[in-house]
Design a protein around this motif. Structure first.
Motif, short mmCIF file in Angstrom:
data_model
loop_
_atom_site.label_atom_id
_atom_site.label_comp_id
_atom_site.label_asym_id
_atom_site.label_seq_id
_atom_site.Cartn_x
_atom_site.Cartn_y
_atom_site.Cartn_z
N ARG A 1 24.83 27.55 -13.82
CA ARG A 1 25.69 26.28 -14.52
C ARG A 1 25.63 24.51 -12.98
O ARG A 1 25.35 24.19 -14.15
N GLU A 2 25.23 24.93 -12.19
CA GLU A 2 25.05 24.10 -11.48
C GLU A 2 24.00 22.94 -11.62
O GLU A 2 23.77 22.14 -11.51
N LYS A 3 22.93 24.06 -11.68
CA LYS A 3 21.86 23.94 -12.45
C LYS A 3 21.67 22.82 -13.90
O LYS A 3 20.53 21.54 -13.62
N ALA A 4 22.25 23.20 -14.49
CA ALA A 4 22.37 22.13 -15.25
C ALA A 4 23.73 20.90 -15.96
O ALA A 4 22.77 20.12 -15.95
N LEU A 5 24.90 21.30 -14.29
CA LEU A 5 25.19 19.90 -14.51
C LEU A 5 24.49 18.84 -13.41
O LEU A 5 24.12 17.48 -13.67
N LEU A 6 23.00 19.22 -12.44
CA LEU A 6 22.36 18.72 -12.85
C LEU A 6 20.98 17.88 -12.49
O LEU A 6 20.82 16.71 -12.27
N ALA A 7 20.86 18.98 -14.01
CA ALA A 7 19.83 18.26 -15.11
C ALA A 7 20.91 16.75 -15.48
O ALA A 7 20.04 16.00 -16.81
#
Length: 122
Positions: free
Chosen positions: A91-97
């Motif tokens: 989830r965090e990786k998607a939000l950071l992208a």
């Protein structure tokens, strides 16, 4: 723009289900089968919302989100990752992208529209 939703998804069954639910609720749905096609479609369609699979051919969803965020004309369009990636940190990786939301597959048809509406501009 307010009723246009772009789905960037390469799986036929997922695309069919998402399209069916959204059209049933009055949205105009546009589809792209890979990241490169999705970026081009976003520029043409100017959707109110983009539903983005992460595991795509040609370019993954993270790169698609970063590319869309770099385009000033699309930078404010909400992007919701709709993905089977459900490990810690995904989830965090998607939000950071650049994604503004994150939904895990399989989606729940009973709650999907409520989740989508949370990301649509008022």
């Amino acid at each position: 723009m307010e009723n246009k939703i772009l789905i960037i998804e390469d799986n036929d069954q997922n695309l069919y289900l998402l399209t069916f639910i959204l059209e049933k609720h009055g949205y105009e749905v546009f589809a792209a089968r890979d990241g490169i096609e999705g970026i081009a479609a976003a520029g043409r369609v100017r959707p109110a919302l983009i539903l983005l699979d992460i595991q795509l051919p040609e370019m993954d969803g993270y790169d698609v989100a970063r590319n869309l965020r770099a385009n000033p004309a699309l930078a404010e369009v909400p992007i919701v990752a709709v993905t089977s990636y459900a490990m810690a940190g995904d989830r965090e990786k998607a939000l950071l992208a650049g994604c503004t939301g994150y939904l895990e597959k399989p989606i729940n048809p009973d709650t999907f529209m409520q989740q989508v509406r949370e990301h649509l501009p008022s």
